[in-house]
Design a protein around this motif. Structure first.
Motif, PDB file in Angstrom:
ATOM      1  N   GLY A  22      82.415  44.715  29.188  1.00 15.21           N
ATOM      2  CA  GLY A  22      81.797  43.620  29.944  1.00 15.21           C
ATOM      3  C   GLY A  22      82.811  42.864  30.786  1.00 15.21           C
ATOM      4  N   ALA A  23      83.994  42.616  30.234  1.00  8.74           N
ATOM      5  CA  ALA A  23      85.040  41.921  30.985  1.00  8.74           C
ATOM      6  C   ALA A  23      85.498  42.765  32.169  1.00  8.74           C
ATOM      7  CB  ALA A  23      86.220  41.602  30.073  1.00  8.74           C
ATOM      8  N   ARG A  24      85.651  44.072  31.954  1.00 17.62           N
ATOM      9  CA  ARG A  24      86.051  44.963  33.055  1.00 17.62           C
ATOM     10  C   ARG A  24      85.001  44.993  34.157  1.00 17.62           C
ATOM     11  NH1 ARG A  24      90.474  47.732  31.538  1.00 17.62           N
ATOM     12  NH2 ARG A  24      90.389  48.265  29.361  1.00 17.62           N
ATOM     13  N   GLN A  25      83.759  45.098  33.768  1.00 15.55           N
ATOM     14  CA  GLN A  25      82.674  45.163  34.749  1.00 15.55           C
ATOM     15  C   GLN A  25      82.572  43.856  35.533  1.00 15.55           C
ATOM     16  OE1 GLN A  25      78.893  46.054  33.015  1.00 15.55           O
ATOM     17  NE2 GLN A  25      77.974  46.627  34.957  1.00 15.55           N
ATOM     18  N   LEU A  26      82.680  42.737  34.847  1.00 14.88           N
ATOM     19  CA  LEU A  26      82.637  41.438  35.519  1.00 14.88           C
ATOM     20  C   LEU A  26      83.796  41.299  36.491  1.00 14.88           C
ATOM     21  CD1 LEU A  26      81.334  38.660  35.791  1.00 14.88           C
ATOM     22  CD2 LEU A  26      82.773  37.906  33.884  1.00 14.88           C
ATOM     23  N   SER A  27      84.980  41.741  36.078  1.00 13.51           N
ATOM     24  CA  SER A  27      86.146  41.680  36.946  1.00 13.51           C
ATOM     25  C   SER A  27      85.946  42.523  38.204  1.00 13.51           C
ATOM     26  CB  SER A  27      87.377  42.158  36.181  1.00 13.51           C
ATOM     27  OG  SER A  27      88.483  42.259  37.029  1.00 13.51           O
ATOM     28  N   ARG A  28      85.419  43.715  38.047  1.00 19.43           N
ATOM     29  CA  ARG A  28      85.196  44.588  39.207  1.00 19.43           C
ATOM     30  C   ARG A  28      84.187  43.994  40.180  1.00 19.43           C
ATOM     31  NH1 ARG A  28      84.953  49.748  35.478  1.00 19.43           N
ATOM     32  NH2 ARG A  28      87.176  50.154  35.285  1.00 19.43           N
ATOM     33  N   LYS A  29      83.121  43.415  39.636  1.00 21.27           N
ATOM     34  CA  LYS A  29      82.105  42.816  40.502  1.00 21.27           C
ATOM     35  C   LYS A  29      82.667  41.609  41.244  1.00 21.27           C
ATOM     36  CE  LYS A  29      77.954  44.357  38.200  1.00 21.27           C
ATOM     37  NZ  LYS A  29      76.694  43.974  37.563  1.00 21.27           N
ATOM     38  N   MET A  30      83.463  40.792  40.547  1.00 20.83           N
ATOM     39  CA  MET A  30      84.059  39.623  41.202  1.00 20.83           C
ATOM     40  C   MET A  30      85.049  40.047  42.281  1.00 20.83           C
ATOM     41  SD  MET A  30      84.609  36.988  38.039  1.00 20.83           S
ATOM     42  CE  MET A  30      85.472  35.801  39.048  1.00 20.83           C
ATOM     43  N   GLU A  31      85.844  41.082  42.013  1.00 24.15           N
ATOM     44  CA  GLU A  31      86.794  41.568  43.012  1.00 24.15           C
ATOM     45  C   GLU A  31      86.070  42.133  44.225  1.00 24.15           C
ATOM     46  OE1 GLU A  31      89.631  44.355  41.535  1.00 24.15           O
ATOM     47  OE2 GLU A  31      90.977  42.776  40.870  1.00 24.15           O
ATOM     48  N   ARG A  33      83.235  41.207  45.388  1.00 24.28           N
ATOM     49  CA  ARG A  33      82.592  40.137  46.128  1.00 24.28           C
ATOM     50  C   ARG A  33      83.592  39.198  46.784  1.00 24.28           C
ATOM     51  NH1 ARG A  33      77.557  37.385  43.404  1.00 24.28           N
ATOM     52  NH2 ARG A  33      76.864  39.507  43.752  1.00 24.28           N
ATOM     53  N   ARG A  34      84.639  38.809  46.041  1.00 22.89           N
ATOM     54  CA  ARG A  34      85.548  37.768  46.535  1.00 22.89           C
ATOM     55  C   ARG A  34      86.984  38.222  46.739  1.00 22.89           C
ATOM     56  NH1 ARG A  34      83.611  33.353  42.145  1.00 22.89           N
ATOM     57  NH2 ARG A  34      81.442  33.286  42.792  1.00 22.89           N
ATOM     58  N   GLY A  35      87.306  39.431  46.325  1.00 21.42           N
ATOM     59  CA  GLY A  35      88.678  39.905  46.437  1.00 21.42           C
ATOM     60  C   GLY A  35      89.462  39.583  45.174  1.00 21.42           C
ATOM     61  N   PRO A  36      90.692  40.115  45.081  1.00 18.62           N
ATOM     62  CA  PRO A  36      91.492  39.882  43.879  1.00 18.62           C
ATOM     63  C   PRO A  36      91.873  38.404  43.725  1.00 18.62           C
ATOM     64  CG  PRO A  36      92.655  41.308  45.431  1.00 18.62           C
ATOM     65  CD  PRO A  36      91.337  40.977  46.030  1.00 18.62           C
TER      66      PRO A  36
END
Length: 61
Positions: A22-31, A33-36
């Motif tokens: 879940g943390a990995r998936q959330l991180s990928r979606k945020m990246e 959408r908004r970048g690193p």
């Protein structure tokens, strides 16, 4: 007492991998959408600590 240990083991066997995924998936979606950012790096590090990716197999030939 044994039942308590079995429940703890089952929780760790299921909850930790699910939390890491879940943390990995959330991180990928945020990246995407908004970048690193610092938050995405923190999520990735947390997921790596919970459940590191398997190392690549070395071949000796």
């Amino acid at each position: 007492m044994i039942l308590k240990r079995i429940v703890q083991w089952a929780l760790m066997a299921v909850a930790v991998p699910v939390a890491a995924a879940g943390a990995r998936q959330l991180s990928r979606k945020m990246e995407a959408r908004r970048g690193p950012s610092g938050v995405t790096r923190l999520l990735n590090k947390g997921a790596d600590h919970l459940r590191p990716q398997k190392a690549k197999r070395r071949r000796f030939w």
